[in-house]
Each structure stands twice: as structure tokens, then as C-alpha cells.
Design a protein around this motif. Structure first.
Motif, PDB file in Angstrom:
ATOM      1  N   ALA A 134       0.832  -1.205   0.000  1.00  0.00           N
ATOM      2  CA  ALA A 134       0.000   0.000   0.000  1.00  0.00           C
ATOM      3  C   ALA A 134       0.868   1.257   0.000  1.00  0.00           C
ATOM      4  O   ALA A 134       0.596   2.208  -0.748  1.00  0.00           O
ATOM      5  CB  ALA A 134      -0.933  -0.006   1.208  1.00  0.00           C
ATOM      6  N   ALA A 135       1.930   1.266   0.794  1.00  0.00           N
ATOM      7  CA  ALA A 135       2.812   2.439   0.854  1.00  0.00           C
ATOM      8  C   ALA A 135       3.481   2.685  -0.496  1.00  0.00           C
ATOM      9  O   ALA A 135       3.592   3.832  -0.942  1.00  0.00           O
ATOM     10  CB  ALA A 135       3.865   2.257   1.945  1.00  0.00           C
ATOM     11  N   ARG A 136       3.906   1.627  -1.159  1.00  0.00           N
ATOM     12  CA  ARG A 136       4.556   1.799  -2.462  1.00  0.00           C
ATOM     13  C   ARG A 136       3.578   2.322  -3.514  1.00  0.00           C
ATOM     14  O   ARG A 136       3.935   3.161  -4.338  1.00  0.00           O
ATOM     15  CB  ARG A 136       5.203   0.501  -2.914  1.00  0.00           C
ATOM     16  N   ILE A 137       2.360   1.819  -3.485  1.00  0.00           N
ATOM     17  CA  ILE A 137       1.365   2.303  -4.448  1.00  0.00           C
ATOM     18  C   ILE A 137       1.060   3.767  -4.175  1.00  0.00           C
ATOM     19  O   ILE A 137       1.062   4.593  -5.092  1.00  0.00           O
ATOM     20  CB  ILE A 137       0.073   1.458  -4.378  1.00  0.00           C
ATOM     21  N   LEU A 138       0.819   4.103  -2.925  1.00  0.00           N
ATOM     22  CA  LEU A 138       0.495   5.484  -2.570  1.00  0.00           C
ATOM     23  C   LEU A 138       1.662   6.418  -2.879  1.00  0.00           C
ATOM     24  O   LEU A 138       1.460   7.523  -3.386  1.00  0.00           O
ATOM     25  CB  LEU A 138       0.077   5.572  -1.103  1.00  0.00           C
ATOM     26  N   THR A 139       2.883   5.979  -2.588  1.00  0.00           N
ATOM     27  CA  THR A 139       4.068   6.788  -2.905  1.00  0.00           C
ATOM     28  C   THR A 139       4.166   7.000  -4.409  1.00  0.00           C
ATOM     29  O   THR A 139       4.417   8.118  -4.872  1.00  0.00           O
ATOM     30  CB  THR A 139       5.350   6.104  -2.376  1.00  0.00           C
ATOM     31  N   GLY A 140       3.966   5.930  -5.170  1.00  0.00           N
ATOM     32  CA  GLY A 140       4.022   6.021  -6.625  1.00  0.00           C
ATOM     33  C   GLY A 140       2.981   6.964  -7.198  1.00  0.00           C
ATOM     34  O   GLY A 140       3.190   7.557  -8.255  1.00  0.00           O
ATOM     35  N   LEU A 141       1.879   7.107  -6.496  1.00  0.00           N
ATOM     36  CA  LEU A 141       0.827   8.023  -6.936  1.00  0.00           C
ATOM     37  C   LEU A 141       1.066   9.454  -6.467  1.00  0.00           C
ATOM     38  O   LEU A 141       0.278  10.346  -6.778  1.00  0.00           O
ATOM     39  CB  LEU A 141      -0.539   7.548  -6.420  1.00  0.00           C
ATOM     40  N   GLY A 142       2.151   9.648  -5.701  1.00  0.00           N
ATOM     41  CA  GLY A 142       2.462  10.988  -5.221  1.00  0.00           C
ATOM     42  C   GLY A 142       1.674  11.396  -3.988  1.00  0.00           C
ATOM     43  O   GLY A 142       1.548  12.587  -3.690  1.00  0.00           O
ATOM     44  N   VAL A 143       1.157  10.415  -3.257  1.00  0.00           N
ATOM     45  CA  VAL A 143       0.403  10.715  -2.047  1.00  0.00           C
ATOM     46  C   VAL A 143       1.380  11.100  -0.941  1.00  0.00           C
ATOM     47  O   VAL A 143       2.288  10.337  -0.625  1.00  0.00           O
ATOM     48  CB  VAL A 143      -0.446   9.497  -1.604  1.00  0.00           C
ATOM     49  N   PRO A 144       1.203  12.290  -0.363  1.00  0.00           N
ATOM     50  CA  PRO A 144       2.081  12.686   0.739  1.00  0.00           C
ATOM     51  C   PRO A 144       1.836  11.793   1.967  1.00  0.00           C
ATOM     52  O   PRO A 144       0.714  11.365   2.204  1.00  0.00           O
ATOM     53  CB  PRO A 144       1.664  14.133   1.040  1.00  0.00           C
ATOM     54  N   ASP A 145       2.910  11.517   2.692  1.00  0.00           N
ATOM     55  CA  ASP A 145       2.822  10.745   3.933  1.00  0.00           C
ATOM     56  C   ASP A 145       2.255   9.339   3.701  1.00  0.00           C
ATOM     57  O   ASP A 145       1.456   8.832   4.481  1.00  0.00           O
ATOM     58  CB  ASP A 145       1.986  11.510   4.961  1.00  0.00           C
ATOM     59  N   LEU A 149      -0.321   6.561   5.845  1.00  0.00           N
ATOM     60  CA  LEU A 149      -1.650   6.237   5.332  1.00  0.00           C
ATOM     61  C   LEU A 149      -1.798   4.778   4.899  1.00  0.00           C
ATOM     62  O   LEU A 149      -2.918   4.314   4.665  1.00  0.00           O
ATOM     63  CB  LEU A 149      -1.991   7.150   4.155  1.00  0.00           C
ATOM     64  N   ALA A 150      -0.697   4.066   4.790  1.00  0.00           N
ATOM     65  CA  ALA A 150      -0.742   2.689   4.287  1.00  0.00           C
ATOM     66  C   ALA A 150      -1.649   1.800   5.128  1.00  0.00           C
ATOM     67  O   ALA A 150      -2.457   1.038   4.581  1.00  0.00           O
ATOM     68  CB  ALA A 150       0.666   2.105   4.223  1.00  0.00           C
ATOM     69  N   GLY A 151      -1.540   1.894   6.430  1.00  0.00           N
ATOM     70  CA  GLY A 151      -2.381   1.063   7.302  1.00  0.00           C
ATOM     71  C   GLY A 151      -3.860   1.339   7.107  1.00  0.00           C
ATOM     72  O   GLY A 151      -4.693   0.420   7.139  1.00  0.00           O
ATOM     73  N   THR A 152      -4.201   2.591   6.885  1.00  0.00           N
ATOM     74  CA  THR A 152      -5.596   2.956   6.633  1.00  0.00           C
ATOM     75  C   THR A 152      -6.072   2.355   5.317  1.00  0.00           C
ATOM     76  O   THR A 152      -7.186   1.828   5.230  1.00  0.00           O
ATOM     77  CB  THR A 152      -5.752   4.493   6.602  1.00  0.00           C
ATOM     78  N   GLN A 186      -4.001  12.331  -2.585  1.00  0.00           N
ATOM     79  CA  GLN A 186      -3.073  13.052  -3.438  1.00  0.00           C
ATOM     80  C   GLN A 186      -3.246  14.580  -3.285  1.00  0.00           C
ATOM     81  O   GLN A 186      -2.306  15.325  -3.398  1.00  0.00           O
ATOM     82  CB  GLN A 186      -3.301  12.712  -4.923  1.00  0.00           C
ATOM     83  N   HIS A 187      -4.437  14.973  -3.005  1.00  0.00           N
ATOM     84  CA  HIS A 187      -4.753  16.404  -2.934  1.00  0.00           C
ATOM     85  C   HIS A 187      -4.834  16.922  -1.513  1.00  0.00           C
ATOM     86  O   HIS A 187      -5.173  18.074  -1.309  1.00  0.00           O
ATOM     87  CB  HIS A 187      -6.067  16.692  -3.670  1.00  0.00           C
TER      88      HIS A 187
END
Length: 188
Positions: A134-145, A149-152, A186-187
Motif C-alpha cells: 500500500a505504501a509503495r502504491i500510494l508513494t508512486g501516486l504521489g500521495v504525501p505521507d 496512510l498505508a495502514g488505513t 493526493q490532494h
């Protein structure tokens, strides 16, 4: 593969099928032997207690899930990530919401880990692999922090998978919900 590891694996596979069909309460040595097509003595030879059998079954599931999700996470890093790729990856994860017993068994094992603290380390290992993906996907999408947020995101996946299993709702709802979360983060 020698006969002993193959027999042990057959027993673990049978335990996971039984748990998926009838829950942990359905796991009996006689049923395992029948399902695994091994002798009753083989079951007790390979696993002296039910706890050991449940723990080894959970650890096997964890190892397989960790391998699968680590591969997906590595692909996210090497292939880049955009919303379409995230959707495809979420779809691969969401594909595990079929009502087949092997997709239900992990939920039963996690509930059992809530009852039996000896199983919690194995469950924690699996959730760490989910969090990593989850963290890698969110990071790849440019999601801050993304790490925070991965656990959520993982909790959302599990909640929606459980809902899908319980209601028969299609996995597309899970993908849509995750993409909505990712876009919103992301926003943020």
C-alpha cells in the motif's frame, strides 16, 4: 520433494480449505486426514497440537501473501505508478474476494489470532507485507505521507473484502473505493 514435506504441505492445504469452508471449529484431525488424503497418524506426526497446525497454516499463508505482495510492490517501483496502474494493482488484490474457501480462510485465521496471542506474530507479518504494498502504491501516486496512510488503506481493503465476501458484492466496488481514497490523499 520428499514425501514428508509433501505430506505436511497437503495437511496445511487441507487445514486452509477446511477453515475456509467451516471455520477453525471445523478443523479436526480426522477431517484433515480425509481432506489431505493422508493417514490420521500422519496428521498427528506432523503437528502435535491444533495450535501448531493453525500457526503453521497461517505462516504458510503469510509466506505466500508476503511473496505475492512483495512482487507486486517491486513491480510498482520498477514499472512506475499512475492511476491506471494503481487500479490494475488494486484489482489484483481485490481479485481475492471470491467466495472460494481459500479466500475466506485468512479472515478466520486473523480472527483466531485475535483470540490466540500465539498467532499474532504471524498475522502481523502478513499485515506488514500489505502495508508495504500500500505504501509503495500510494508513494508512486504521489500521495504525501504514504507510509502513515498505508495502514488505513489496508484496513479499507480488508473491510471492503470482508463486505464483498459477506454480501457477494463485486470487487469493482473495492477498486473504486481505493482509487477514491488515493485521489483524495493526493490532494490532501
Amino acid at each position: 520433494m520428499s514425501k514428508a514435506p509433501a505430506t505436511r504441505q497437503s495437511i496445511i492445504d487441507a487445514v486452509l480449505r477446511i477453515i475456509g469452508e467451516d471455520g477453525v471449529a471445523g478443523v479436526t484431525n480426522r477431517r484433515i486426514a480425509k481432506e489431505a488424503k493422508v493417514s490420521l497418524g500422519s496428521v498427528t506426526y506432523h503437528f502435535t497440537t491444533q495450535h501448531e497446525m493453525l500457526r503453521e497454516s497461517l505462516l504458510y499463508f503469510v509466506a505466500e501473501e508476503t511473496r505475492r505482495f512483495t512482487e507486486l510492490a517491486d513491480q510498482c517501483e520498477t514499472d512506475g505508478m499512475d492511476i491506471d496502474r494503481a487500479s490494475a494493482t488494486f484489482g489484483q488484490v481485490a481479485g481475492c474476494t471470491q467466495t472460494d474457501s481459500r479466500y475466506i480462510a485468512p479472515f478466520e485465521l486473523y480472527v483466531q489470532a485475535g483470540r490466540d496471542e500465539r498467532l499474532r506474530t504471524a498475522a502481523a507479518q502478513c499485515f506488514a507485507a500489505y502495508d508495504q504494498l500500500a505504501a509503495r502504491i500510494l508513494t508512486g501516486l504521489g500521495v504525501p505521507d504514504a507510509e502513515r496512510l498505508a495502514g488505513t488503506a489496508v484496513a479499507l481493503v480488508f473491510g471492503l473484502q470482508l463486505r464483498s465476501l459477506a454480501t457477494g458484492a463485486p470487487a469493482e466496488e473495492l477498486v473504486d473505493a481505493l482509487l477514491l481514497l488515493a485521489r483524495g490523499a493526493q490532494h490532501a
